[in-house]
Design a protein around this motif. Structure first.
Motif: not given
Length: 418
Positions: A52-54, A85-92, A336-340, A383-389
């Motif tokens: 999300g948040a594209y 919310n992509a992983s690039l923006f979630q990483a420290d 951690l993934a989006t459903p179909i 999903n967003a939680a998955g990208h945080r991981v």
């Protein structure tokens, strides 16, 4: 020498040094170092599909394209789905001052050096290397996250997912005799096999394509990064589905997915986000492992070709352990993934339950995904939680002293990178 003379001499030296510094400064003013940057290149698992948040995406004409409506052509640049919310923006990432997401959902090795629009089903965006060069003109690129290989000229993740889900849906809603009576012939309803997903020859071809594309990335970085100091993290893929479904999803109304027509079970698995035969799960995981082998082969080959490159492999195949779709009975809650999820026409309203639908309804809903792919392209992505991981995985890969690491989720949710 007297104290006075020493003081006078020191004062004279101070004045002379200041004059020299002023002269040097006026002759060659200091140039400020450009800000440091991290960049993402590749496909949907990197761009943030499903999170999300594209953001608007700049197209080939230099125009930033916001959401164009669900019925717009899928080639619209916006549907690259670059997420905040992509992983690039979630990483420290200590020391990184700016982050640029240049990946594109559906991206293929071809798109690294070529405009995606110039191939079938490509989007209206410039070559990712051209976008990377633009970043290099204003920033010192210190980290590049690359996710590439799941889409190529032999197979794509979307086509693999669609094939297996469609077979399950057909098997669940329509009896074998109805295909002969109403459609004039059989429609595939059997679980997916390894050969249905990708053959050894296709994996070999995809490996060659991906190697060539990542080689182009390494070569370009060497040309545009002035200080030559940058780390490339080559990430593989995680399967959105578990090796086995939670027992809740095995049967419904005393029917399993080995029976002819099992609509209640089909509806239950769709609601949970996992409309797929249990027998398709093992081939699906072998496919994911094959993608991991592909990515690791690319890293090994290019590490030998570029021995001085700071190239790190990031294995994320176990990053979602215990939190995949239908791995727990509450799915999709906690996954951690989006459903179909499908739409009944390009309405923007997702169908969350298939209970009560007949086979003609199902066919109409499925056709929406085929005609307007953007209505279902988020399915089975982090999903967003998955990208945080995945962001935590990237943090570990960015700071590691080794050349390859694995990111693993423990049953208590703890993430380790080692």
């Amino acid at each position: 020498m007297s104290r006075f003379r020493r003081t006078a001499l020191a004062a004279a030296l101070t004045v002379a040094t200041a004059a020299l510094s002023a002269a040097v400064g006026s002759a060659a003013p200091a140039t400020a170092a450009p800000p440091t940057a991290a960049v993402a290149l590749g496909d949907s698992f990197i761009s943030g599909e499903g999170a999300g948040a594209y953001s608007p995406v700049v197209d080939l004409n230099g125009v930033a394209r916001p959401f164009p409506g669900w019925s717009a052509p899928n080639s619209n640049a916006y549907f690259c789905h670059r997420s905040a919310n992509a992983s690039l923006f979630q990483a420290d990432l200590p020391g990184i001052q700016a982050r640029f997401n240049l990946a594109c959902s559906g991206g293929q090795p071809y798109d690294i050096a070529n405009a995606s629009a110039s191939r079938a089903k490509g989007r209206q965006v410039a070559a990712q290397l051209d976008q990377l060069r633009a970043v290099g003109q204003t920033h010192d690129i210190d980290l590049v996250l690359v996710g590439l290989g799941s889409n190529n000229s032999s197979f794509t993740f979307g086509s693999v997912a669609e094939k297996c889900a469609n077979r399950f849906i057909a098997d669940a809603w329509t009896g074998w005799w109805e295909f002969w009576a109403y459609l004039g012939g059989p429609v595939p309803q059997e679980p997916c096999s390894d050969a249905d997903l990708a053959t050894a020859a296709q994996f070999n071809a995809a490996t060659a394509e991906t190697t060539a594309a990542v080689r182009q990335i390494l070569t370009t970085l060497a040309q545009i990064d002035a200080d030559g100091q940058h780390r490339i993290v080559l990430q593989d893929y995680t399967n959105p589905l578990p090796p086995e479904l939670a027992s809740k999803f095995w049967t419904e109304d005393s029917r399993s997915d080995t029976r002819d027509k099992f609509r209640a079970l089909g509806a239950e698995r769709y609601a949970g986000g996992c409309p797929i035969h249990r027998a398709s799960l093992a081939p699906g995981h072998r496919f994911s492992q094959g993608l991991g082998t592909l990515v690791n082969s690319v890293r090994t080959t290019l590490a030998a070709e570029f021995p001085n490159a700071d190239l790190v492999g990031l294995n994320v195949q176990r990053a979602f352990d215990g939190a995949r779709l239908c791995e727990q009975s509450a799915s999709p809650t906690g996954a951690l993934a989006t459903p179909i999820r499908l739409q009944d026409g390009p309405s923007g309203v997702f169908v969350t339950s298939l209970s009560g639908y007949d086979k003609l309804d199902i066919q109409r809903i499925a056709n929406t995904c085929g005609t307007y792919f953007q209505t279902c392209q988020e399915s089975w992505h982090p999903n967003a939680a998955g990208h945080r991981v995945l962001g935590r995985c990237l943090s570990g890969a960015a700071s590691t002293a080794t050349r390859a690491v694995a990111c693993v989720r423990a049953p208590d949710g703890t993430i380790t990178v080692s």
